[in-house]
Scaffold this motif. Structure first.
Motif, PDB file in Angstrom:
ATOM      1  N   TYR A 204      18.515 -38.159 -17.354  1.00 30.10           N
ATOM      2  CA  TYR A 204      18.931 -38.264 -15.956  1.00 30.10           C
ATOM      3  C   TYR A 204      20.339 -37.697 -15.841  1.00 30.10           C
ATOM      4  O   TYR A 204      21.209 -38.019 -16.655  1.00 30.10           O
TER       5      TYR A 204
ATOM      6  N   ASP B 168      16.408 -42.840 -20.634  1.00 25.83           N
ATOM      7  CA  ASP B 168      15.648 -44.093 -20.590  1.00 25.83           C
ATOM      8  C   ASP B 168      14.862 -44.273 -21.885  1.00 25.83           C
ATOM      9  O   ASP B 168      14.933 -43.441 -22.792  1.00 25.83           O
TER      10      ASP B 168
ATOM     11  N   ASN C   8      12.750 -46.110 -11.819  1.00 29.60           N
ATOM     12  CA  ASN C   8      12.961 -44.977 -12.733  1.00 29.60           C
ATOM     13  C   ASN C   8      13.497 -43.746 -12.031  1.00 29.60           C
ATOM     14  O   ASN C   8      13.135 -42.610 -12.371  1.00 29.60           O
TER      15      ASN C   8
ATOM     16  N   LYS D 261      16.211 -35.417 -12.846  1.00 29.62           N
ATOM     17  CA  LYS D 261      15.471 -35.969 -13.984  1.00 29.62           C
ATOM     18  C   LYS D 261      14.802 -34.844 -14.763  1.00 29.62           C
ATOM     19  O   LYS D 261      14.263 -33.902 -14.189  1.00 29.62           O
TER      20      LYS D 261
ATOM     21  N   GLY E  46      14.659 -49.723 -17.559  1.00 29.48           N
ATOM     22  CA  GLY E  46      14.413 -48.540 -16.730  1.00 29.48           C
ATOM     23  C   GLY E  46      15.252 -48.509 -15.476  1.00 29.48           C
ATOM     24  O   GLY E  46      15.356 -47.461 -14.826  1.00 29.48           O
TER      25      GLY E  46
END
Length: 203
Positions: free
Chosen positions: A105, A99, A178, A121, A154
């Motif tokens: 991710y 991001d 997110n 994450k 996001g």
């Protein structure tokens, strides 16, 4: 699937440098292991920070794969292979993206009891990963993250082959927070499968 054991470590010439990624703590080849299906993500804020995810096999004769991952902070000159994200858990089809904040991710498929995905994450450049969040999904999922800095920046989008899925007949989901959670599965018109995804400049 064919798997190749990499024996060499680092090599270079005047224009190309290669470095093995799945190495032990002192940067040497792990004898007998195997890996395939790599996915690469580059930190948008710090481009020298790269993370690779792949299917990790304990040995070249095994068909049991796990979510292998390694990261670098020097543009790939050296790699830190911390092992697999969830030891002992069958995982496949790795997809990595980042991001605008530089977070990584890792979308990973498992098949027990059915085909579904978790998205893990990392907020520290791929050195460590959280326990992940359920992301529905199915076989050959793909994932893309909005980095447009627009209203949907996001957002995480994922699509897969609905024939092998935890939410048949649907083939699409998104996260609007997110990666903290993912929406209920929906259907993309004309039911595409084994696809990749891209975002327009407007998000």
């Amino acid at each position: 699937a064919k798997r190749k054991q990499v024996i060499s470590t680092n090599a270079s010439n005047s224009s190309v440098f290669t470095a093995q990624v799945n190495v032990n703590s002192i940067g040497q080849n792990i004898i007998g292991d195997a890996a395939n299906e790599p996915s690469i993500g580059v930190n948008w804020k710090q481009p020298r920070n790269i993370t690779i995810g792949w299917r990790q096999f304990d040995n070249v004769l095994s068909n049991f794969r796990q979510a292998g991952v390694a990261s670098t902070s020097d543009s790939g000159q050296t790699w830190n292979f911390t092992g697999v994200i969830e030891p002992g858990i069958f995982r496949s089809d790795p997809v990595i993206d980042t991001d605008t904040g530089g977070n990584f991710y890792y979308n990973s498929l498992t098949n027990n009891p059915n085909f579904f995905c978790r998205v893990f994450k990392s907020t520290n450049g791929g050195a460590a990963w959280d326990t992940g969040v359920a992301a529905a999904g199915g076989d050959k999922q793909w994932m893309v993250i909005d980095r447009t800095f627009g209203p949907s920046s996001g957002n995480i989008y994922s699509s897969w082959n609905a024939a092998f899925s935890t939410c048949v007949p649907y083939n699409f989901t998104r996260s609007q927070n997110n990666g903290s959670s993912f929406d209920t599965c929906t259907l993309v018109d004309n039911e595409p499968f084994w696809n990749t995804m891209a975002l327009g400049t407007s998000g």
